[in-house]
Write a protein that holds these residues in place. Structure first.
Motif, PDB file in Angstrom:
ATOM      1  N   SER A  67     -11.154   5.703   1.600  1.00  0.00           N
ATOM      2  CA  SER A  67     -11.077   4.203   1.900  1.00  0.00           C
ATOM      3  C   SER A  67     -10.279   3.524   0.503  1.00  0.00           C
ATOM      4  O   SER A  67     -10.629   4.135  -0.501  1.00  0.00           O
ATOM      5  CB  SER A  67     -12.361   3.561   2.241  1.00  0.00           C
ATOM      6  OG  SER A  67     -13.408   3.720   1.059  1.00  0.00           O
ATOM      7  N   THR A  68     -10.111   2.363   0.717  1.00  0.00           N
ATOM      8  CA  THR A  68      -9.428   1.588  -0.232  1.00  0.00           C
ATOM      9  C   THR A  68      -9.344   0.014  -0.096  1.00  0.00           C
ATOM     10  O   THR A  68      -9.264  -0.150   1.077  1.00  0.00           O
ATOM     11  CB  THR A  68      -8.010   2.054  -0.849  1.00  0.00           C
ATOM     12  OG1 THR A  68      -7.730   1.440  -1.865  1.00  0.00           O
ATOM     13  CG2 THR A  68      -7.132   1.498   0.343  1.00  0.00           C
ATOM     14  N   SER A  69      -9.361  -0.794  -1.180  1.00  0.00           N
ATOM     15  CA  SER A  69      -9.316  -2.224  -1.037  1.00  0.00           C
ATOM     16  C   SER A  69      -8.389  -2.945  -2.145  1.00  0.00           C
ATOM     17  O   SER A  69      -8.270  -2.257  -3.055  1.00  0.00           O
ATOM     18  CB  SER A  69     -10.662  -2.725  -1.228  1.00  0.00           C
ATOM     19  OG  SER A  69     -10.726  -4.134  -1.125  1.00  0.00           O
ATOM     20  N   ARG A  77      -6.941 -10.053   1.319  1.00  0.00           N
ATOM     21  CA  ARG A  77      -7.470  -8.688   0.884  1.00  0.00           C
ATOM     22  C   ARG A  77      -7.182  -7.710   2.043  1.00  0.00           C
ATOM     23  O   ARG A  77      -7.667  -8.153   3.314  1.00  0.00           O
ATOM     24  CB  ARG A  77      -8.949  -8.730   0.175  1.00  0.00           C
ATOM     25  CG  ARG A  77      -9.158  -7.223   0.006  1.00  0.00           C
ATOM     26  CD  ARG A  77     -10.894  -7.388  -0.621  1.00  0.00           C
ATOM     27  NE  ARG A  77     -11.547  -7.933   0.542  1.00  0.00           N
ATOM     28  CZ  ARG A  77     -12.650  -8.764   0.323  1.00  0.00           C
ATOM     29  NH1 ARG A  77     -13.006  -9.369  -0.589  1.00  0.00           N
ATOM     30  NH2 ARG A  77     -13.385  -9.031   1.405  1.00  0.00           N
ATOM     31  N   ILE A  78      -6.843  -6.551   1.861  1.00  0.00           N
ATOM     32  CA  ILE A  78      -6.785  -5.558   2.938  1.00  0.00           C
ATOM     33  C   ILE A  78      -8.018  -4.499   2.597  1.00  0.00           C
ATOM     34  O   ILE A  78      -8.083  -4.083   1.344  1.00  0.00           O
ATOM     35  CB  ILE A  78      -5.467  -5.015   3.087  1.00  0.00           C
ATOM     36  CG1 ILE A  78      -5.143  -4.043   1.905  1.00  0.00           C
ATOM     37  CG2 ILE A  78      -4.472  -5.880   3.742  1.00  0.00           C
ATOM     38  CD1 ILE A  78      -4.229  -3.188   2.272  1.00  0.00           C
ATOM     39  N   ASN A  79      -8.692  -4.007   3.503  1.00  0.00           N
ATOM     40  CA  ASN A  79      -9.698  -2.958   3.529  1.00  0.00           C
ATOM     41  C   ASN A  79      -9.383  -1.877   4.416  1.00  0.00           C
ATOM     42  O   ASN A  79      -9.283  -2.237   5.491  1.00  0.00           O
ATOM     43  CB  ASN A  79     -11.102  -3.302   3.778  1.00  0.00           C
ATOM     44  CG  ASN A  79     -11.773  -4.499   2.745  1.00  0.00           C
ATOM     45  OD1 ASN A  79     -11.756  -4.203   1.673  1.00  0.00           O
ATOM     46  ND2 ASN A  79     -12.403  -5.340   3.354  1.00  0.00           N
ATOM     47  N   GLU A  80      -8.714  -0.960   3.815  1.00  0.00           N
ATOM     48  CA  GLU A  80      -8.274   0.226   4.548  1.00  0.00           C
ATOM     49  C   GLU A  80      -9.427   1.372   4.876  1.00  0.00           C
ATOM     50  O   GLU A  80      -9.932   1.880   3.830  1.00  0.00           O
ATOM     51  CB  GLU A  80      -7.039   0.922   4.133  1.00  0.00           C
ATOM     52  CG  GLU A  80      -6.415   2.009   4.681  1.00  0.00           C
ATOM     53  CD  GLU A  80      -5.240   2.731   3.950  1.00  0.00           C
ATOM     54  OE1 GLU A  80      -4.185   2.070   3.712  1.00  0.00           O
ATOM     55  OE2 GLU A  80      -5.388   3.604   3.216  1.00  0.00           O
ATOM     56  N   TYR A  81      -9.281   1.970   6.127  1.00  0.00           N
ATOM     57  CA  TYR A  81     -10.450   2.977   6.209  1.00  0.00           C
ATOM     58  C   TYR A  81      -9.698   4.162   6.822  1.00  0.00           C
ATOM     59  O   TYR A  81      -9.201   4.108   7.842  1.00  0.00           O
ATOM     60  CB  TYR A  81     -11.718   2.721   7.185  1.00  0.00           C
ATOM     61  CG  TYR A  81     -12.299   1.321   6.651  1.00  0.00           C
ATOM     62  CD1 TYR A  81     -13.341   1.480   5.470  1.00  0.00           C
ATOM     63  CD2 TYR A  81     -12.032  -0.066   7.003  1.00  0.00           C
ATOM     64  CE1 TYR A  81     -13.927   0.249   5.130  1.00  0.00           C
ATOM     65  CE2 TYR A  81     -12.557  -1.202   6.576  1.00  0.00           C
ATOM     66  CZ  TYR A  81     -13.381  -1.035   5.575  1.00  0.00           C
ATOM     67  OH  TYR A  81     -14.231  -2.149   4.948  1.00  0.00           O
ATOM     68  N   GLN A 135     -10.944 -12.963   9.397  1.00  0.00           N
ATOM     69  CA  GLN A 135     -10.363 -11.375   9.494  1.00  0.00           C
ATOM     70  C   GLN A 135      -9.542 -11.139  10.589  1.00  0.00           C
ATOM     71  O   GLN A 135      -9.743 -11.866  11.702  1.00  0.00           O
ATOM     72  CB  GLN A 135     -11.650 -10.463   9.441  1.00  0.00           C
ATOM     73  CG  GLN A 135     -12.305 -10.375   8.148  1.00  0.00           C
ATOM     74  CD  GLN A 135     -13.489  -9.630   8.003  1.00  0.00           C
ATOM     75  OE1 GLN A 135     -13.805  -8.958   8.912  1.00  0.00           O
ATOM     76  NE2 GLN A 135     -14.165  -9.371   6.751  1.00  0.00           N
ATOM     77  N   ILE A 151      -7.311  -0.770   9.384  1.00  0.00           N
ATOM     78  CA  ILE A 151      -7.269  -1.976   8.222  1.00  0.00           C
ATOM     79  C   ILE A 151      -7.828  -3.084   8.897  1.00  0.00           C
ATOM     80  O   ILE A 151      -7.710  -3.825   9.986  1.00  0.00           O
ATOM     81  CB  ILE A 151      -5.662  -2.145   7.843  1.00  0.00           C
ATOM     82  CG1 ILE A 151      -5.088  -0.866   7.482  1.00  0.00           C
ATOM     83  CG2 ILE A 151      -5.595  -3.211   7.014  1.00  0.00           C
ATOM     84  CD1 ILE A 151      -3.561  -0.899   7.707  1.00  0.00           C
ATOM     85  N   ARG A 183       0.839  -1.177  -0.115  1.00  0.00           N
ATOM     86  CA  ARG A 183      -0.133   0.020   0.058  1.00  0.00           C
ATOM     87  C   ARG A 183       0.888   1.205   0.006  1.00  0.00           C
ATOM     88  O   ARG A 183       1.798   1.218   0.908  1.00  0.00           O
ATOM     89  CB  ARG A 183      -1.051   0.042   1.036  1.00  0.00           C
ATOM     90  CG  ARG A 183      -1.723   1.257   1.398  1.00  0.00           C
ATOM     91  CD  ARG A 183      -2.745   1.512   0.519  1.00  0.00           C
ATOM     92  NE  ARG A 183      -3.504   2.590   0.812  1.00  0.00           N
ATOM     93  CZ  ARG A 183      -3.794   3.687  -0.193  1.00  0.00           C
ATOM     94  NH1 ARG A 183      -3.308   3.920  -1.231  1.00  0.00           N
ATOM     95  NH2 ARG A 183      -4.738   4.662   0.588  1.00  0.00           N
ATOM     96  N   THR A 208      -5.990  -6.436  -2.973  1.00  0.00           N
ATOM     97  CA  THR A 208      -5.906  -7.953  -3.048  1.00  0.00           C
ATOM     98  C   THR A 208      -4.280  -8.281  -3.473  1.00  0.00           C
ATOM     99  O   THR A 208      -3.863  -7.494  -4.149  1.00  0.00           O
ATOM    100  CB  THR A 208      -6.793  -8.873  -3.828  1.00  0.00           C
ATOM    101  OG1 THR A 208      -6.560  -8.307  -5.096  1.00  0.00           O
ATOM    102  CG2 THR A 208      -8.320  -8.222  -3.413  1.00  0.00           C
TER     103      THR A 208
END
Length: 242
Positions: free
Chosen positions: A142-144, A155-159, A211, A200, A103, A146
């Motif tokens: 935010s972003t996602s 996968r990462i989900n960032e907020y 998760q 994250i 990232r 893989t």
């Protein structure tokens, strides 16, 4: 009358010369320049890492403009504006192909601090530095990401927690002064935020059903080079007044 006129003109000329000398002295205190280097950043420590995941340092670049105003022979007020590429890297050690997610994003850092110098000799010195930084992230909320677009293993989900926040820095540098009183430094600086940058959530295992959370604070370690131009070198000579 001629004697009085000569006296007045002499006082005015002397005052003007003194003012020019003071301006020259002020100019030598202010130095402007540039900096460039590499920085290393990663996620915060966490007890939630599964055994097969590790955090890694992510290498980025940083460059910008900086300046220093000398308030004494061994101390100065430093300021600047820098573009810093930050982020983190997460690795799944069990994967042979596409084992990581990297990232990265850009931020603008505006530092303000105090720098202290100790001279080795007439040219060389060491510098200790500390101060505060205003950080402005250039990213979305935010972003996602893989590790593999076709068949992701995690996968990462960032907020984003906040994109504008304060930071502080501590650093050390070694440098020297050139013949025309320009200044250069090679140094290392650690910058850390006073709060979280982003939260994250990492999804993994079959079907990405499991998760675990991570935090990213936005700090980084910077190794770089700075060069300062003495502004008095650009000032027109006042020799014709003498």
């Amino acid at each position: 009358m001629p004697n009085r006129l000569f006296f007045v003109l002499s006082v005015l000329l002397f005052s003007f010369q003194s003012l020019c000398a003071q301006e020259d002295k002020k100019d030598t205190r202010l130095m402007l320049g540039f900096n460039a280097g590499a920085n290393f950043s990663r996620t915060a420590n966490s007890d939630t890492f599964p055994a097969n995941f590790t955090k890694r340092n992510r290498l980025g670049i940083a460059l910008g403009l900086n300046g220093v105003y000398d308030i004494s022979s061994n101390a100065g007020i430093a300021f600047g504006a820098n573009f810093v590429q930050k982020g983190y890297k997460l690795n799944n050690d069990t994967l042979a192909i596409n084992p990581d997610i990297v990232r990265k994003f850009w931020s603008i850092n505006v530092p303000l601090g105090l720098h202290f110098r100790q001279q080795f000799n007439a040219q060389n010195f060491i510098t200790e530095k500390f101060g505060i930084v205003a950080n402005f992230n250039l990213r979305g909320d935010s972003t996602s990401l893989t590790n593999n677009d076709k068949k992701p293993a995690f996968r990462i989900n960032e907020y984003s927690t906040r994109n504008i926040y304060p930071m502080f820095y501590l650093g050390f540098a070694m440098g020297g002064t050139s013949e025309n009183n320009n200044r250069y430094e090679f140094g290392i600086t650690y910058t850390q935020s006073l709060s979280n940058d982003a939260s994250i959530m990492v999804a993994h295992s079959d079907g990405l059903k499991k998760q675990f959370p991570l935090n990213y604070r936005g700090g980084f370690l910077h190794i770089g080079f700075s060069y300062y131009f003495n502004l008095s070198n650009f000032k027109k000579s006042n020799g014709y007044f003498y």
